[in-house]
Design a protein around this motif. Sequence first.
Motif, mmCIF file in Angstrom:
data_model
loop_
_atom_site.group_PDB
_atom_site.id
_atom_site.type_symbol
_atom_site.label_atom_id
_atom_site.label_comp_id
_atom_site.label_asym_id
_atom_site.label_seq_id
_atom_site.Cartn_x
_atom_site.Cartn_y
_atom_site.Cartn_z
ATOM 1 N N THR A 138 10.077 7.158 3.509
ATOM 2 C CA THR A 138 8.828 6.386 3.571
ATOM 3 C C THR A 138 8.333 6.474 5.011
ATOM 4 O O THR A 138 9.048 6.977 5.889
ATOM 5 C CB THR A 138 9.025 4.889 3.222
ATOM 6 O OG1 THR A 138 9.860 4.296 4.227
ATOM 7 C CG2 THR A 138 9.636 4.675 1.850
ATOM 8 N N SER A 169 0.790 -1.237 0.000
ATOM 9 C CA SER A 169 0.000 0.000 0.000
ATOM 10 C C SER A 169 0.820 1.285 0.000
ATOM 11 O O SER A 169 0.284 2.351 -0.318
ATOM 12 C CB SER A 169 -0.947 -0.007 1.202
ATOM 13 O OG SER A 169 -0.220 -0.208 2.390
ATOM 14 N N LYS A 171 17.711 -8.214 9.083
ATOM 15 C CA LYS A 171 17.997 -8.318 7.643
ATOM 16 C C LYS A 171 18.976 -9.462 7.354
ATOM 17 O O LYS A 171 18.916 -10.079 6.288
ATOM 18 C CB LYS A 171 18.530 -6.989 7.099
ATOM 19 C CG LYS A 171 17.528 -5.829 7.190
ATOM 20 C CD LYS A 171 16.261 -6.061 6.390
ATOM 21 C CE LYS A 171 15.354 -4.835 6.394
ATOM 22 N NZ LYS A 171 14.053 -5.091 5.751
ATOM 23 N N TYR A 227 8.017 1.100 -0.945
ATOM 24 C CA TYR A 227 8.573 0.158 -1.912
ATOM 25 C C TYR A 227 7.550 -0.881 -2.381
ATOM 26 O O TYR A 227 7.583 -1.332 -3.525
ATOM 27 C CB TYR A 227 9.800 -0.544 -1.322
ATOM 28 C CG TYR A 227 11.066 0.257 -1.515
ATOM 29 C CD1 TYR A 227 11.559 0.484 -2.792
ATOM 30 C CD2 TYR A 227 11.766 0.786 -0.432
ATOM 31 C CE1 TYR A 227 12.712 1.221 -2.994
ATOM 32 C CE2 TYR A 227 12.927 1.531 -0.622
ATOM 33 C CZ TYR A 227 13.394 1.739 -1.913
ATOM 34 O OH TYR A 227 14.535 2.468 -2.115
ATOM 35 N N ALA A 274 -0.914 -9.456 7.704
ATOM 36 C CA ALA A 274 -0.193 -10.391 6.835
ATOM 37 C C ALA A 274 0.503 -11.502 7.628
ATOM 38 O O ALA A 274 0.822 -12.558 7.076
ATOM 39 C CB ALA A 274 0.848 -9.632 6.002
HETATM 40 P P1 NAD Z 1 6.294 1.392 4.301
HETATM 41 O O1 NAD Z 1 6.011 1.772 5.708
HETATM 42 O O2 NAD Z 1 6.083 2.412 3.247
HETATM 43 O O3 NAD Z 1 5.396 0.108 3.886
HETATM 44 C C1 NAD Z 1 5.108 -0.936 4.744
HETATM 45 C C2 NAD Z 1 3.980 -1.804 4.175
HETATM 46 O O4 NAD Z 1 3.755 -2.890 5.081
HETATM 47 C C3 NAD Z 1 2.625 -1.081 4.037
HETATM 48 O O5 NAD Z 1 1.975 -1.543 2.875
HETATM 49 C C4 NAD Z 1 1.861 -1.560 5.263
HETATM 50 O O6 NAD Z 1 0.431 -1.542 5.130
HETATM 51 C C5 NAD Z 1 2.364 -2.983 5.351
HETATM 52 N N1 NAD Z 1 2.189 -3.603 6.658
HETATM 53 C C6 NAD Z 1 2.762 -3.276 7.845
HETATM 54 N N2 NAD Z 1 2.350 -4.137 8.814
HETATM 55 C C7 NAD Z 1 1.517 -5.028 8.210
HETATM 56 C C8 NAD Z 1 0.786 -6.157 8.666
HETATM 57 N N3 NAD Z 1 0.837 -6.583 9.924
HETATM 58 N N4 NAD Z 1 0.013 -6.816 7.767
HETATM 59 C C9 NAD Z 1 -0.081 -6.416 6.468
HETATM 60 N N5 NAD Z 1 0.614 -5.368 5.991
HETATM 61 C C10 NAD Z 1 1.397 -4.683 6.848
HETATM 62 O O7 NAD Z 1 7.765 0.821 4.285
HETATM 63 P P2 NAD Z 1 8.957 0.765 3.208
HETATM 64 O O8 NAD Z 1 9.962 1.771 3.598
HETATM 65 O O9 NAD Z 1 8.441 0.726 1.825
HETATM 66 O O10 NAD Z 1 9.597 -0.646 3.586
HETATM 67 C C11 NAD Z 1 9.340 -1.840 2.886
HETATM 68 C C12 NAD Z 1 10.571 -2.728 2.944
HETATM 69 O O11 NAD Z 1 11.634 -2.059 2.266
HETATM 70 C C13 NAD Z 1 11.072 -3.007 4.373
HETATM 71 O O12 NAD Z 1 11.551 -4.324 4.442
HETATM 72 C C14 NAD Z 1 12.220 -2.021 4.515
HETATM 73 O O13 NAD Z 1 13.165 -2.438 5.476
HETATM 74 C C15 NAD Z 1 12.783 -2.055 3.114
HETATM 75 N N6 NAD Z 1 13.655 -0.908 2.758
HETATM 76 C C16 NAD Z 1 13.265 0.387 2.976
HETATM 77 C C17 NAD Z 1 14.133 1.420 2.681
HETATM 78 C C18 NAD Z 1 13.756 2.859 2.925
HETATM 79 O O14 NAD Z 1 14.638 3.706 2.930
HETATM 80 N N7 NAD Z 1 12.497 3.169 3.087
HETATM 81 C C19 NAD Z 1 15.388 1.159 2.098
HETATM 82 C C20 NAD Z 1 15.743 -0.165 1.832
HETATM 83 C C21 NAD Z 1 14.869 -1.195 2.179
#
Ligand code: NAD
Length: 399
Positions: A273, A50, A244, A53, A112
């Motif tokens: 994010t 939603s 990780k 990433y 999830a």
């Molecule tokens: P985000 O907060 O934008 O998205 C998180 C998503 O997880 C959302 O869709 C949310 O609804 C969902 N979610 C959370 N808890 C949930 C649950 N219990 N059940 C169902 N859905 C649930 O986060 P993001 O920054 O896009 O992170 C996504 C991944 O990318 C993570 O593993 C993060 O570590 C990794 N990442 C992020 C970055 C960054 O800088 N943002 C960089 C590298 C890697």
Amino acid sequence: MIISPKIRGFICTTSHPDGCAAHVQEQIDYVKSKPPLANAPKRVLVIGSSTGYGLASRIVPAFGGGAATIGVFFEKEGSEGKTGSAGWYNSVAFEQAATKAGLYAKSFNGDAFSNEVKQQVIDAIKADLGTVDMIVYSLASPRRTDPATGEVYKSVLKPTGDTYTNKNLNTDKKQLEPVTIEPASEDEIAQTVKVMGGEDWKLWIDALSQAGVLADGFKTVAYSYIGPELTWAIYTDGTIGRAKVHLEETAKEMNAAFGAGTAVVSVNKALVTQASSAIPVVPLYISILYKIMKAKGTHEGCIEQIERLFADHYGAANGPTLDDKGRIRIDDWEMRPEIQEEVEKIWGIITTENLNELSDFAGYQKEFLKLFGFGLPGVDYAAETDSVRPLPSLSSSPA
Ligand code: NAD
């Protein structure tokens, strides 16, 4: 209602449905401006679809490759006089655009980590798609209820060795202040691994496999971050970094079970994010990084990153290019030595007084507001808008 941003620390408690739709459309337009994806997956499940990433990982295969998508997320629906969460409105906008383009899109709003949501998704795949050929695991969550025991685990963002002190940006006060964080206990490390490690990723893949809904040669990817040394104490060497490492070990386990190259961890760029804005030190690092990468013309957001993941890695004839630890590296532009040398130089001299000059804090703030649908061109923020936006395919609501 007329909706304006209400920022409390690192979250915004309101979000704008039309602004979120414009943000989603902006990402769709970007993908459509690129050549169609080669070797695109056709039936994609995105867990955490939603925002951030995960949202980009739903948009890219759908609009770049014509994929049917199932999205799973945990969001709040709006009601009369009360806004829903940005991820809710993003998902409504995504589904509407996908349906208009003739693409299958179904969403599940629930936990999830639970067996129930896994089963609902399996039932939908069986009924509508038969199998999925790609599963993107993009959850970022502060807690997880273990479906086997009912125990609740909480993740923390702490160093694991010594007490850590560094510069930190108070984004509310727009000022730099030192932050000191005590190291995590062994229990806190273990709990963070339970939440953000690979256990649930593997539970998903095992459940899908046992149900017979994985296509032959299916692929799965989960996201990680490494970053420069100045963030290691809080990230890579911290509690989240331990999780990780577990994610990477899980990928290896899954490859042993399902075949080499099935499961990959992609290391992504640091971006604004909802998840990353909660990590100490990171917002200042991102503000500096954005300034440098924008000046060099190499800045990317989630959609550009994920487009590159699907086009350059999954779209390549021989599959993704991997580093010596078997990971995809779309953080390659962030980690270029000339970028990191500059970051380090600025990190040493940045203060509250020269914050705007030496960093792109203005860009950070703009991006942060965009996450909640504010500041998008073409949206009339003074106009009345409806906070109630039904999700076309809604199949379940969080309890
Ligand atoms: P985000 O907060 O934008 O998205 C998180 C998503 O997880 C959302 O869709 C949310 O609804 C969902 N979610 C959370 N808890 C949930 C649950 N219990 N059940 C169902 N859905 C649930 O986060 P993001 O920054 O896009 O992170 C996504 C991944 O990318 C993570 O593993 C993060 O570590 C990794 N990442 C992020 C970055 C960054 O800088 N943002 C960089 C590298 C890697």
